[in-house]
Scaffold this active site. Sequence first.
Site, PDB file in Angstrom:
ATOM      1  N   LYS A   1       0.951  -1.174   0.057  1.00  0.00           N
ATOM      2  CA  LYS A   1       0.097   0.056   0.168  1.00  0.00           C
ATOM      3  C   LYS A   1       1.047   1.188  -0.148  1.00  0.00           C
ATOM      4  O   LYS A   1       0.613   2.319  -0.795  1.00  0.00           O
ATOM      5  CB  LYS A   1      -0.843   0.006   1.226  1.00  0.00           C
ATOM      6  CG  LYS A   1      -1.946  -1.229   1.189  1.00  0.00           C
ATOM      7  CD  LYS A   1      -3.006  -0.762   2.324  1.00  0.00           C
ATOM      8  CE  LYS A   1      -2.546  -0.494   3.897  1.00  0.00           C
ATOM      9  NZ  LYS A   1      -1.874  -1.846   4.136  1.00  0.00           N
TER      10      LYS A   1
ATOM     11  N   ARG B   1      11.124  -1.090  11.566  1.00  0.00           N
ATOM     12  CA  ARG B   1       9.940  -0.420  12.330  1.00  0.00           C
ATOM     13  C   ARG B   1       9.627  -1.223  13.467  1.00  0.00           C
ATOM     14  O   ARG B   1       9.952  -2.639  13.513  1.00  0.00           O
ATOM     15  CB  ARG B   1       8.508  -0.517  11.502  1.00  0.00           C
ATOM     16  CG  ARG B   1       8.243   0.821  10.756  1.00  0.00           C
ATOM     17  CD  ARG B   1       7.239   0.795   9.619  1.00  0.00           C
ATOM     18  NE  ARG B   1       6.073   0.003  10.178  1.00  0.00           N
ATOM     19  CZ  ARG B   1       4.752   0.155   9.703  1.00  0.00           C
ATOM     20  NH1 ARG B   1       4.676   0.648   8.541  1.00  0.00           N
ATOM     21  NH2 ARG B   1       3.768  -0.515  10.224  1.00  0.00           N
TER      22      ARG B   1
ATOM     23  N   ARG C   1      -9.925   1.251   8.377  1.00  0.00           N
ATOM     24  CA  ARG C   1      -9.321   0.108   8.772  1.00  0.00           C
ATOM     25  C   ARG C   1     -10.400  -0.663   9.601  1.00  0.00           C
ATOM     26  O   ARG C   1     -10.248  -1.881   9.741  1.00  0.00           O
ATOM     27  CB  ARG C   1      -8.218  -0.051   9.526  1.00  0.00           C
ATOM     28  CG  ARG C   1      -7.090  -0.415   8.917  1.00  0.00           C
ATOM     29  CD  ARG C   1      -5.690  -0.097   9.796  1.00  0.00           C
ATOM     30  NE  ARG C   1      -4.446  -0.583   9.549  1.00  0.00           N
ATOM     31  CZ  ARG C   1      -3.500  -0.143   9.051  1.00  0.00           C
ATOM     32  NH1 ARG C   1      -3.525   1.104   8.892  1.00  0.00           N
ATOM     33  NH2 ARG C   1      -2.396  -0.671   8.951  1.00  0.00           N
TER      34      ARG C   1
ATOM     35  N   ARG D   1      -0.608  -8.647  13.345  1.00  0.00           N
ATOM     36  CA  ARG D   1      -1.154  -7.624  12.599  1.00  0.00           C
ATOM     37  C   ARG D   1      -2.113  -8.175  11.260  1.00  0.00           C
ATOM     38  O   ARG D   1      -2.983  -7.504  11.066  1.00  0.00           O
ATOM     39  CB  ARG D   1      -0.147  -6.452  12.075  1.00  0.00           C
ATOM     40  CG  ARG D   1       0.196  -5.536  13.004  1.00  0.00           C
ATOM     41  CD  ARG D   1       1.641  -5.179  12.609  1.00  0.00           C
ATOM     42  NE  ARG D   1       1.557  -4.106  11.621  1.00  0.00           N
ATOM     43  CZ  ARG D   1       2.613  -3.926  10.834  1.00  0.00           C
ATOM     44  NH1 ARG D   1       3.728  -4.469  10.998  1.00  0.00           N
ATOM     45  NH2 ARG D   1       2.471  -3.356   9.617  1.00  0.00           N
TER      46      ARG D   1
ATOM     47  N   ARG E   1      11.644  -5.571   5.818  1.00  0.00           N
ATOM     48  CA  ARG E   1      11.290  -4.224   5.571  1.00  0.00           C
ATOM     49  C   ARG E   1      12.095  -3.309   5.924  1.00  0.00           C
ATOM     50  O   ARG E   1      12.588  -3.442   7.321  1.00  0.00           O
ATOM     51  CB  ARG E   1       9.617  -3.831   5.796  1.00  0.00           C
ATOM     52  CG  ARG E   1       9.314  -2.329   5.288  1.00  0.00           C
ATOM     53  CD  ARG E   1       7.921  -2.737   5.135  1.00  0.00           C
ATOM     54  NE  ARG E   1       6.965  -2.855   6.074  1.00  0.00           N
ATOM     55  CZ  ARG E   1       5.573  -2.876   6.317  1.00  0.00           C
ATOM     56  NH1 ARG E   1       5.136  -2.725   5.088  1.00  0.00           N
ATOM     57  NH2 ARG E   1       4.914  -3.111   7.375  1.00  0.00           N
TER      58      ARG E   1
HETATM   59  P1  AMP Z   1       0.456   1.165   8.963  1.00  0.00           P
HETATM   60  O1  AMP Z   1       1.758   2.220   8.800  1.00  0.00           O
HETATM   61  O2  AMP Z   1      -0.680   1.619   8.053  1.00  0.00           O
HETATM   62  O3  AMP Z   1       1.195  -0.072   8.672  1.00  0.00           O
HETATM   63  O4  AMP Z   1      -0.077   1.215  10.225  1.00  0.00           O
HETATM   64  C1  AMP Z   1       0.851   0.932  11.413  1.00  0.00           C
HETATM   65  C2  AMP Z   1       0.094   0.851  12.594  1.00  0.00           C
HETATM   66  O5  AMP Z   1      -0.541   1.989  13.141  1.00  0.00           O
HETATM   67  C3  AMP Z   1      -1.062  -0.130  12.523  1.00  0.00           C
HETATM   68  O6  AMP Z   1      -0.669  -1.367  12.869  1.00  0.00           O
HETATM   69  C4  AMP Z   1      -2.342   0.438  13.680  1.00  0.00           C
HETATM   70  O7  AMP Z   1      -1.791  -0.032  14.983  1.00  0.00           O
HETATM   71  C5  AMP Z   1      -1.831   2.064  13.495  1.00  0.00           C
HETATM   72  N1  AMP Z   1      -2.932   2.407  12.546  1.00  0.00           N
HETATM   73  C6  AMP Z   1      -2.641   2.949  11.319  1.00  0.00           C
HETATM   74  N2  AMP Z   1      -3.829   3.331  10.677  1.00  0.00           N
HETATM   75  C7  AMP Z   1      -4.746   3.107  11.680  1.00  0.00           C
HETATM   76  C8  AMP Z   1      -6.135   3.016  11.206  1.00  0.00           C
HETATM   77  N3  AMP Z   1      -6.851   3.451  10.243  1.00  0.00           N
HETATM   78  N4  AMP Z   1      -7.062   2.486  12.335  1.00  0.00           N
HETATM   79  C9  AMP Z   1      -6.449   1.917  13.449  1.00  0.00           C
HETATM   80  N5  AMP Z   1      -5.045   2.025  13.576  1.00  0.00           N
HETATM   81  C10 AMP Z   1      -4.266   2.284  12.763  1.00  0.00           C
END
Ligand code: AMP
Length: 214
Positions: free
Chosen positions: A13, A160, A88, A171, A127
């Site tokens: 993404k 990360r 999400r 996740r 990553r």
């Molecule tokens: P990402 O960078 O999109 O993989 O997001 C990393 C983490 O941020 C996720 O595993 C969640 O803990 C949190 N997060 C990001 N976007 C959301 C969202 N829309 N709703 C809830 N948690 C989020």
Amino acid sequence: MRILLLGAPASGKGTQAARIAERFGIPAISTGDIFRTNIRNGTALGMKAKSFMDRGELVPDGLVIDIALDRLGGEDCAKGFILDGFPRTPEQANALDEHLAEKGAALDGALLIDTPESELISRITGRRTCEKCGAGYHVANIPPAREGICDVCGGGLSQRDDDSAETAMKRIGVYNSQTAPLIEHYRARGALLRVDGAKSPDRVFADILEALAR
Ligand code: AMP
């Protein structure tokens, strides 16, 4: 152009959001990035979000929705946006639907980057991200020219906190139970577009452009 990306962690993404943003001249909005910036800056929001992120859980809707909709109200989003990682949950999707309806703005597509689960773990644990400019790498698939150093800006690469194998599994489970139902939400509205996320980033991008043109 108003698009959102759906897909499991490490489905690509972030990579595709950056390409789409560049191609169409619209901002890529990642709620994950917004939280990581807040964590780096030591804000109250960052502190609250970090505990959930480190466990591989979703940050509660009450914290996410206001932040995301506030960002979408930014002037740079007037011509469109690409959402990466929001919504999400069904509650977030409903909040986005209402926000767009209030503005009389329609979504051009919900793009599902459909990636086999067997690919995701190795993608996640390999990553690496530049601490300075945010460029993305993978130790095997997209290695930097010099190990641990960003090709773009010379910054240091790091993993990360939530990209360990254990948190990655968690996740993916959270995606399947809480986010995957959104595929049906957007299919029912006739907005769902699907591309095969197992292909190379270039092929996936070409498929996305084709799906958007249709
Ligand atoms: P990402 O960078 O999109 O993989 O997001 C990393 C983490 O941020 C996720 O595993 C969640 O803990 C949190 N997060 C990001 N976007 C959301 C969202 N829309 N709703 C809830 N948690 C989020």
